[in-house]
Design a protein around this motif. Structure first.
Motif, PDB file in Angstrom:
ATOM      1  N   THR A  13       0.831  -1.205   0.000  1.00 11.96           N
ATOM      2  CA  THR A  13       0.000   0.000   0.000  1.00 11.96           C
ATOM      3  C   THR A  13       0.865   1.256   0.000  1.00 11.96           C
ATOM      4  O   THR A  13       0.622   2.194  -0.761  1.00 11.96           O
ATOM      5  CB  THR A  13      -0.940  -0.005   1.218  1.00 11.96           C
ATOM      6  N   ALA A  14       1.882   1.294   0.848  1.00  7.88           N
ATOM      7  CA  ALA A  14       2.769   2.463   0.915  1.00  7.88           C
ATOM      8  C   ALA A  14       3.492   2.686  -0.411  1.00  7.88           C
ATOM      9  O   ALA A  14       3.636   3.827  -0.873  1.00  7.88           O
ATOM     10  CB  ALA A  14       3.779   2.288   2.046  1.00  7.88           C
ATOM     11  N   THR A  15       3.925   1.604  -1.041  1.00 10.44           N
ATOM     12  CA  THR A  15       4.596   1.717  -2.332  1.00 10.44           C
ATOM     13  C   THR A  15       3.650   2.278  -3.388  1.00 10.44           C
ATOM     14  O   THR A  15       4.018   3.165  -4.166  1.00 10.44           O
ATOM     15  CB  THR A  15       5.131   0.347  -2.780  1.00 10.44           C
ATOM     16  N   ALA A  16       2.431   1.775  -3.421  1.00 15.83           N
ATOM     17  CA  ALA A  16       1.454   2.263  -4.396  1.00 15.83           C
ATOM     18  C   ALA A  16       1.165   3.742  -4.184  1.00 15.83           C
ATOM     19  O   ALA A  16       1.101   4.518  -5.132  1.00 15.83           O
ATOM     20  CB  ALA A  16       0.172   1.452  -4.296  1.00 15.83           C
ATOM     21  N   GLY A 159      -8.140   0.755  -6.046  1.00 17.56           N
ATOM     22  CA  GLY A 159      -7.961  -0.649  -6.420  1.00 17.56           C
ATOM     23  C   GLY A 159      -6.809  -1.305  -5.675  1.00 17.56           C
ATOM     24  O   GLY A 159      -6.913  -2.445  -5.215  1.00 17.56           O
ATOM     25  N   VAL A 160      -5.696  -0.608  -5.539  1.00 15.54           N
ATOM     26  CA  VAL A 160      -4.546  -1.156  -4.813  1.00 15.54           C
ATOM     27  C   VAL A 160      -4.902  -1.362  -3.346  1.00 15.54           C
ATOM     28  O   VAL A 160      -4.587  -2.408  -2.757  1.00 15.54           O
ATOM     29  CB  VAL A 160      -3.318  -0.224  -4.970  1.00 15.54           C
ATOM     30  N   LEU A 161      -5.552  -0.366  -2.749  1.00 14.22           N
ATOM     31  CA  LEU A 161      -5.937  -0.504  -1.341  1.00 14.22           C
ATOM     32  C   LEU A 161      -6.928  -1.647  -1.140  1.00 14.22           C
ATOM     33  O   LEU A 161      -6.813  -2.429  -0.186  1.00 14.22           O
ATOM     34  CB  LEU A 161      -6.528   0.810  -0.830  1.00 14.22           C
ATOM     35  N   GLY A 162      -7.905  -1.752  -2.039  1.00 16.47           N
ATOM     36  CA  GLY A 162      -8.886  -2.835  -1.943  1.00 16.47           C
ATOM     37  C   GLY A 162      -8.257  -4.206  -2.109  1.00 16.47           C
ATOM     38  O   GLY A 162      -8.586  -5.150  -1.383  1.00 16.47           O
ATOM     39  N   TYR A 166      -8.190  -7.143   0.633  1.00 22.58           N
ATOM     40  CA  TYR A 166      -8.771  -8.443   0.299  1.00 22.58           C
ATOM     41  C   TYR A 166      -7.785  -9.578   0.595  1.00 22.58           C
ATOM     42  O   TYR A 166      -8.134 -10.564   1.233  1.00 22.58           O
ATOM     43  CB  TYR A 166      -9.185  -8.461  -1.176  1.00 22.58           C
ATOM     44  N   TRP A 167      -6.542  -9.420   0.111  1.00 20.85           N
ATOM     45  CA  TRP A 167      -5.572 -10.495   0.305  1.00 20.85           C
ATOM     46  C   TRP A 167      -5.185 -10.645   1.770  1.00 20.85           C
ATOM     47  O   TRP A 167      -4.937 -11.748   2.244  1.00 20.85           O
ATOM     48  CB  TRP A 167      -4.334 -10.277  -0.561  1.00 20.85           C
ATOM     49  N   THR A 168      -5.137  -9.566   2.494  1.00 15.75           N
ATOM     50  CA  THR A 168      -4.831  -9.649   3.931  1.00 15.75           C
ATOM     51  C   THR A 168      -5.950 -10.376   4.663  1.00 15.75           C
ATOM     52  O   THR A 168      -5.699 -11.267   5.481  1.00 15.75           O
ATOM     53  CB  THR A 168      -4.657  -8.236   4.527  1.00 15.75           C
TER      54      THR A 168
END
Length: 177
Positions: A13-16, A159-162, A166-168
């Motif tokens: 998330t931070a990278t995105a 989208g990146v945050l979602g 989701y994966w977490t």
């Protein structure tokens, strides 16, 4: 094991968000120069020693025009233009900022200097003057962004945050069963 997954999602998330920050900063740097009055300089490209016409529309005050490339000029209330002589020692290829001030409001535009000298005495020695320097560093950031580009950028971030969420949550659910 769960801490590693959470840390990985946070890093993703931070990278995105970091990768999307430069366009957001460019949008702020490229904001339009909008005023309640109109202004222009003609021509916008001229040789050192040339004469430019400074024009203003819709200003209910005296308009002060300043730049490091010519002496300050005042366009009196009720008039729409004045002229200025570009200094002989202007650097060819340089871009100078010209500021129009009407009352408490200001707007800027650019004046570009081309090689050579305009008609006149080529052996003219410039008089000393205060220089405000050359405008530099604008690069490609002056184009700005439109609403569609901002919406697409926002959708990518969402989208990146979602996906990270989701994966977490999915992996957490698998470990607990």
């Amino acid at each position: 094991m769960r801490a590693i997954r959470v840390a990985s999602a946070a890093l993703l998330t931070a990278t995105a968000l970091t990768l999307t920050a430069p366009p957001a900063a460019a949008a702020v740097a490229g904001e339009e120069n909008i005023t309640s009055f109109g202004f222009r300089i003609t021509p916008s490209t001229i040789a050192a020693g040339g004469q430019v016409t400074l024009s203003v529309d819709g200003c209910e005050h005296n308009t002060k025009v300043t730049s490091g490339i010519f002496d300050d000029v005042t366009i009196p209330k009720g008039q729409s233009s004045a002229t200025a002589m570009v200094f002989w020692d202007a650097k060819p290829g340089a871009m100078y900022e010209v500021t129009f001030t009407c009352g408490q409001e200001s707007g800027t535009t650019d004046l570009t200097i081309v090689g050579g000298h305009s008609s006149g005495n080529p052996t003219h020695h410039p008089t000393p003057h205060h220089s405000r320097g050359v405008k530099a560093g604008v690069g490609g950031s002056s184009g700005g962004f439109d609403a569609q580009q901002l919406a697409v950028g926002g959708a990518l971030i969402a989208g990146v945050l979602g996906t990270a969420y989701y994966w977490t949550r999915r992996r957490t659910g698998q470990d607990e069963s």
